[in-house]
Motif scaffolding. Structure first.
Motif, PDB file in Angstrom:
ATOM      1  N   ALA A   1       4.073  16.888  -5.974  1.00  0.00           N
ATOM      2  CA  ALA A   1       4.805  15.981  -5.089  1.00  0.00           C
ATOM      3  C   ALA A   1       4.367  14.535  -5.322  1.00  0.00           C
ATOM      4  CB  ALA A   1       4.579  16.383  -3.631  1.00  0.00           C
ATOM      5  N   PHE A   2       3.086  14.344  -5.578  1.00  0.00           N
ATOM      6  CA  PHE A   2       2.568  13.005  -5.866  1.00  0.00           C
ATOM      7  C   PHE A   2       3.214  12.430  -7.129  1.00  0.00           C
ATOM      8  CE2 PHE A   2      -0.554  10.700  -8.516  1.00  0.00           C
ATOM      9  CZ  PHE A   2      -0.710   9.552  -7.746  1.00  0.00           C
ATOM     10  N   LEU A   3       3.286  13.233  -8.193  1.00  0.00           N
ATOM     11  CA  LEU A   3       3.892  12.768  -9.438  1.00  0.00           C
ATOM     12  C   LEU A   3       5.376  12.460  -9.248  1.00  0.00           C
ATOM     13  CD1 LEU A   3       2.197  15.216 -11.987  1.00  0.00           C
ATOM     14  CD2 LEU A   3       1.686  12.788 -11.637  1.00  0.00           C
ATOM     15  N   ALA A   4       6.058  13.314  -8.485  1.00  0.00           N
ATOM     16  CA  ALA A   4       7.474  13.071  -8.233  1.00  0.00           C
ATOM     17  C   ALA A   4       7.672  11.768  -7.452  1.00  0.00           C
ATOM     18  CB  ALA A   4       8.076  14.245  -7.458  1.00  0.00           C
ATOM     19  N   TRP A   5       6.807  11.517  -6.483  1.00  0.00           N
ATOM     20  CA  TRP A   5       6.893  10.285  -5.700  1.00  0.00           C
ATOM     21  C   TRP A   5       6.601   9.067  -6.578  1.00  0.00           C
ATOM     22  CZ3 TRP A   5       8.534   8.414  -1.196  1.00  0.00           C
ATOM     23  CH2 TRP A   5       8.066   7.152  -0.794  1.00  0.00           C
ATOM     24  N   GLU A   6       5.580   9.164  -7.420  1.00  0.00           N
ATOM     25  CA  GLU A   6       5.203   8.032  -8.258  1.00  0.00           C
ATOM     26  C   GLU A   6       6.300   7.678  -9.261  1.00  0.00           C
ATOM     27  OE1 GLU A   6       1.495   6.390  -8.048  1.00  0.00           O
ATOM     28  OE2 GLU A   6       2.838   6.828  -6.377  1.00  0.00           O
ATOM     29  N   ARG A   7       7.089   8.670  -9.688  1.00  0.00           N
ATOM     30  CA  ARG A   7       8.173   8.392 -10.624  1.00  0.00           C
ATOM     31  C   ARG A   7       9.292   7.582  -9.976  1.00  0.00           C
ATOM     32  NH1 ARG A   7       7.270  13.919 -12.332  1.00  0.00           N
ATOM     33  NH2 ARG A   7       6.319  13.970 -14.401  1.00  0.00           N
ATOM     34  N   ARG A   8       9.497   7.757  -8.664  1.00  0.00           N
ATOM     35  CA  ARG A   8      10.656   7.125  -8.023  1.00  0.00           C
ATOM     36  C   ARG A   8      10.308   5.871  -7.240  1.00  0.00           C
ATOM     37  NH1 ARG A   8      11.511  10.051  -2.361  1.00  0.00           N
ATOM     38  NH2 ARG A   8      13.123   8.453  -2.232  1.00  0.00           N
ATOM     39  N   THR A   9       9.031   5.694  -6.875  1.00  0.00           N
ATOM     40  CA  THR A   9       8.688   4.527  -6.073  1.00  0.00           C
ATOM     41  C   THR A   9       8.650   3.266  -6.931  1.00  0.00           C
ATOM     42  OG1 THR A   9       7.087   3.656  -4.456  1.00  0.00           O
ATOM     43  CG2 THR A   9       6.195   4.757  -6.380  1.00  0.00           C
ATOM     44  N   ALA A  10       8.970   2.136  -6.320  1.00  0.00           N
ATOM     45  CA  ALA A  10       9.038   0.875  -7.064  1.00  0.00           C
ATOM     46  C   ALA A  10       7.650   0.362  -7.446  1.00  0.00           C
ATOM     47  CB  ALA A  10       9.778  -0.177  -6.232  1.00  0.00           C
TER      48      ALA A  10
ATOM     49  N   LEU B   1       2.533   5.819 -14.009  1.00  0.00           N
ATOM     50  CA  LEU B   1       2.502   6.934 -14.951  1.00  0.00           C
ATOM     51  C   LEU B   1       2.655   6.454 -16.385  1.00  0.00           C
ATOM     52  CD1 LEU B   1       4.554   9.618 -12.982  1.00  0.00           C
ATOM     53  CD2 LEU B   1       2.085   9.194 -13.016  1.00  0.00           C
ATOM     54  N   GLY B   2       3.100   5.210 -16.548  1.00  0.00           N
ATOM     55  CA  GLY B   2       3.180   4.642 -17.890  1.00  0.00           C
ATOM     56  C   GLY B   2       1.824   4.535 -18.566  1.00  0.00           C
TER      57      GLY B   2
ATOM     58  N   LEU C   1       0.853  -1.191   0.000  1.00  0.00           N
ATOM     59  CA  LEU C   1       0.000   0.000   0.000  1.00  0.00           C
ATOM     60  C   LEU C   1       0.885   1.236   0.000  1.00  0.00           C
ATOM     61  CD1 LEU C   1      -2.983   0.748   0.076  1.00  0.00           C
ATOM     62  CD2 LEU C   1      -2.824   0.884   2.562  1.00  0.00           C
ATOM     63  N   ASP C   2       0.718   2.076  -0.990  1.00  0.00           N
ATOM     64  CA  ASP C   2       1.557   3.267  -1.161  1.00  0.00           C
ATOM     65  C   ASP C   2       0.956   4.415  -0.354  1.00  0.00           C
ATOM     66  OD1 ASP C   2       3.288   5.176  -2.006  1.00  0.00           O
ATOM     67  OD2 ASP C   2       2.937   4.889  -4.157  1.00  0.00           O
ATOM     68  N   LEU C   3       1.237   4.441   0.958  1.00  0.00           N
ATOM     69  CA  LEU C   3       0.619   5.429   1.844  1.00  0.00           C
ATOM     70  C   LEU C   3       0.989   6.873   1.491  1.00  0.00           C
ATOM     71  CD1 LEU C   3       0.834   3.623   5.307  1.00  0.00           C
ATOM     72  CD2 LEU C   3      -1.189   4.019   3.901  1.00  0.00           C
ATOM     73  N   PRO C   4       2.253   7.202   1.205  1.00  0.00           N
ATOM     74  CA  PRO C   4       2.547   8.595   0.816  1.00  0.00           C
ATOM     75  C   PRO C   4       1.743   9.047  -0.401  1.00  0.00           C
ATOM     76  CG  PRO C   4       4.573   7.425   1.321  1.00  0.00           C
ATOM     77  CD  PRO C   4       3.491   6.398   1.297  1.00  0.00           C
TER      78      PRO C   4
ATOM     79  N   LEU D   1      -1.218   7.868  -1.339  1.00  0.00           N
ATOM     80  CA  LEU D   1      -2.612   8.023  -0.923  1.00  0.00           C
ATOM     81  C   LEU D   1      -2.842   9.394  -0.308  1.00  0.00           C
ATOM     82  CD1 LEU D   1      -3.424   4.559   0.726  1.00  0.00           C
ATOM     83  CD2 LEU D   1      -4.187   5.390  -1.489  1.00  0.00           C
ATOM     84  N   VAL D   2      -1.932   9.792   0.598  1.00  0.00           N
ATOM     85  CA  VAL D   2      -2.081  11.087   1.280  1.00  0.00           C
ATOM     86  C   VAL D   2      -1.932  12.239   0.290  1.00  0.00           C
ATOM     87  CG1 VAL D   2      -1.068  12.611   3.012  1.00  0.00           C
ATOM     88  CG2 VAL D   2      -1.321  10.171   3.499  1.00  0.00           C
ATOM     89  N   LEU D   3      -0.921  12.167  -0.569  1.00  0.00           N
ATOM     90  CA  LEU D   3      -0.650  13.272  -1.493  1.00  0.00           C
ATOM     91  C   LEU D   3      -1.757  13.450  -2.524  1.00  0.00           C
ATOM     92  CD1 LEU D   3       3.181  12.750  -2.089  1.00  0.00           C
ATOM     93  CD2 LEU D   3       2.093  14.697  -0.936  1.00  0.00           C
ATOM     94  N   VAL D   4      -2.272  12.346  -3.097  1.00  0.00           N
ATOM     95  CA  VAL D   4      -3.290  12.495  -4.127  1.00  0.00           C
ATOM     96  C   VAL D   4      -4.606  12.970  -3.521  1.00  0.00           C
ATOM     97  CG1 VAL D   4      -4.219  10.122  -4.125  1.00  0.00           C
ATOM     98  CG2 VAL D   4      -4.192  11.462  -6.231  1.00  0.00           C
ATOM     99  N   ALA D   5      -4.975  12.470  -2.337  1.00  0.00           N
ATOM    100  CA  ALA D   5      -6.204  12.923  -1.704  1.00  0.00           C
ATOM    101  C   ALA D   5      -6.110  14.399  -1.325  1.00  0.00           C
ATOM    102  CB  ALA D   5      -6.509  12.069  -0.467  1.00  0.00           C
ATOM    103  N   ALA D   6      -4.956  14.787  -0.750  1.00  0.00           N
ATOM    104  CA  ALA D   6      -4.773  16.190  -0.371  1.00  0.00           C
ATOM    105  C   ALA D   6      -4.735  17.093  -1.595  1.00  0.00           C
ATOM    106  CB  ALA D   6      -3.478  16.338   0.435  1.00  0.00           C
ATOM    107  N   GLY D   7      -4.052  16.643  -2.650  1.00  0.00           N
ATOM    108  CA  GLY D   7      -3.937  17.463  -3.841  1.00  0.00           C
ATOM    109  C   GLY D   7      -5.249  17.683  -4.547  1.00  0.00           C
ATOM    110  N   VAL D   8      -5.987  16.591  -4.788  1.00  0.00           N
ATOM    111  CA  VAL D   8      -7.281  16.723  -5.457  1.00  0.00           C
ATOM    112  C   VAL D   8      -8.253  17.493  -4.588  1.00  0.00           C
ATOM    113  CG1 VAL D   8      -9.244  15.449  -6.398  1.00  0.00           C
ATOM    114  CG2 VAL D   8      -6.936  14.646  -6.835  1.00  0.00           C
ATOM    115  N   GLY D   9      -8.249  17.219  -3.279  1.00  0.00           N
ATOM    116  CA  GLY D   9      -9.157  17.927  -2.382  1.00  0.00           C
ATOM    117  C   GLY D   9      -8.883  19.420  -2.344  1.00  0.00           C
TER     118      GLY D   9
END
Length: 472
Positions: free
Chosen positions: A254-263, A269-270, A209-212, A214-222
């Motif tokens: 920040a969400f996009l930057a995290w998604e680019r680097r997380t495994a 993003l592909g 579960l990618d918790l960071p 989850l938090v970033l996308v919910a906060a960003g969209v909200g």
């Protein structure tokens, strides 16, 4: 190369539920979608009554719609990710529970603050129901039949859209606006029982579960949605608007930057390397912005400018809102044969033409009979596009990514709805007000022109949808 998970998912689709199980899946997920879609627009024709009963201004009216849509949009991707992780049916049942209880709470709301808060909780339930219902539905069918089943799904949405303003008007006029929320309760309870007993479960690929994220996308969209809502109420230069927009964009960056680097990203993003998927996402956003802004504005125009009753307004909407019941299933079936683009592009252009015709009529104080033809043209057009946009986006991704893709598409739909209402309200306030019929018409015409322009932009983005673009 197709990975092991994709192969397993494809095999599961081919050997999925039998015909009776698939019929039940369509019925159960469609019933819940009906409830969610109904609740978005059932409030529209009741807004003037809520305004007279509880007070407030245009901002209050906007928040009774947007509190629901804000929570809806902010939670969709998170709900889709949790469904992939812990089981889609389990999350789906949770969404049905939350939505049904919150609907009853809305019906009992004693003041506008309580109503807005309960609408937000309803939005959380809807955020779970919509993407997981769509994923459960589409995962039960192979790709070559997906347009047809999404067309049925779109027809159900059309029924909800058509009956939403009508039910809202009839109940508000015959009983009281509080009762418009009670209609969700029996539907929700029936969908909950049926889904618990008969709906097959499915999961996405096993991953942490990618918790960071989850938090970033919910906060960003909200935050971004909050900023758009405040823009419609206080203007684009207000401190609250700017704070919401800046905070939302920063969180999403920040969400996009995290998604680019997380495994193991929550949203690979592909997915956006597919031209068809990216085009479907953009078209979904613009299409929703056009539909919801036009519905919000036209309800106020019919009641405040033309003097119609809530029930009368619901009936007058029917040439526009009832057509998806007939056209959307046919369009979905046809898209399986000829592709989505030949239906989306002319469909959105037809809606734009219908809106432009209404703008012309509003300047000449025409009677309602003159509005039937342009409303029908707009209705047929949007009915052609509705199921095809979702089908195009889902057919452009691999089977294992259906849940994430559905989450993105549905988030953009809700985000587009808030954006459209916010921008249209800003245009309306710049040119008119609710003070008189003349003032309403003065604001309505340029605001509906904006809705027509959004439809044209949606048609342009849909030109990038390909005939077949499945990721492997």
């Amino acid at each position: 190369m197709t990975n092991t998970i994709d192969v397993a998912a494809a095999r599961a689709q081919r050997s999925g539920p039998g015909s009776s199980g698939r019929v039940l899946t369509v019925l159960l997920t469609s019933a819940a979608y009906f409830m969610v879609a109904l609740d978005t627009l059932v409030v529209v024709t009741a807004l003037p009554s809520i305004h007279r009963d509880l007070g407030g201004n245009v901002g209050t009216l906007q928040w009774t719609v947007n509190a629901y849509v804000l929570a809806f949009g902010a939670g969709i991707i998170t709900a889709a990710a949790l469904g992939d992780r812990i089981g889609r049916r389990r999350m789906y049942l949770l969404g049905l529970c939350v939505f049904t209880v919150a609907s009853a709470a809305c019906a009992l709301a004693p003041d506008v603050g309580a109503l807005i808060a309960c609408r937000a909780v309803e939005g959380v339930g809807a955020a779970i129901i919509m993407p997981l219902g769509l994923t459960l539905l589409t995962s039960a069918f192979p790709a070559e039949r997906r347009g047809a089943v999404v067309g049925i799904w779109g027809g159900v949405a059309g029924l909800a859209v058509a009956s939403g303003p009508l039910i809202g008007g009839a109940v508000t006029q015959g009983l009281d606006w509080h009762w418009i929320f009670w209609v969700n309760v029996p539907v929700g309870l029936a969908a909950l029982a049926g889904s618990w007993l008969r709906l097959p479960d499915s999961r996405g690929p096993a991953s942490r579960l990618d918790l960071p994220a989850l938090v970033l996308v919910a906060a960003g969209v909200g935050a971004l949605t909050w900023g758009l809502v405040q823009a419609g109420q206080d203007g684009w230069g207000s401190a609250q608007t700017l704070a919401g927009l800046v905070a939302g964009l920063a969180a999403l960056a920040a969400f996009l930057a995290w998604e680019r680097r997380t495994a193991e990203p929550m949203i690979p993003l592909g997915l956006f390397r597919s031209r068809s998927f990216s085009a479907a996402v953009a078209t979904q956003f613009l299409m929703a912005a056009a539909i919801y802004s036009a519905a919000f504005l036209t309800s106020q125009y019919f009641q405040f400018a033309l003097g119609d009753s809530p029930l009368g307004t619901g009936l007058r909407f029917l040439p526009w809102t009832a057509t998806p019941m007939v056209i959307a299933p046919v369009a979905g079936l046809l898209s399986d044969k000829i592709g989505a683009r030949p239906l989306i592009v002319p469909g959105l252009l037809m809606q734009a033409a219908g809106f432009a015709w209404i703008v012309y009529l509003a300047a000449r104080s025409a009677g309602y009979g003159a509005y039937v033809a342009p409303l029908l043209i707009a209705g047929v057009g949007i009915s052609m596009a509705l199921p095809c946009v979702s089908a195009a986006g889902l057919n452009a991704v691999s089977p294992s990514s259906l849940g994430k893709a559905a989450g993105v598409l549905n988030t953009m739909q809700q985000f587009g709805a808030v954006f459209g209402i916010a921008v249209a309200t800003t245009v309306f306030n710049a040119h008119g007000s609710l003070a008189s019929a003349t003032a309403v018409t003065s604001g309505y015409r340029p605001a509906l022109t904006l809705a027509a322009a959004l439809s044209v932009l949606g048609a342009l983005t849909a030109l990038a949808v390909r005939r077949r673009d499945r990721m492997t």
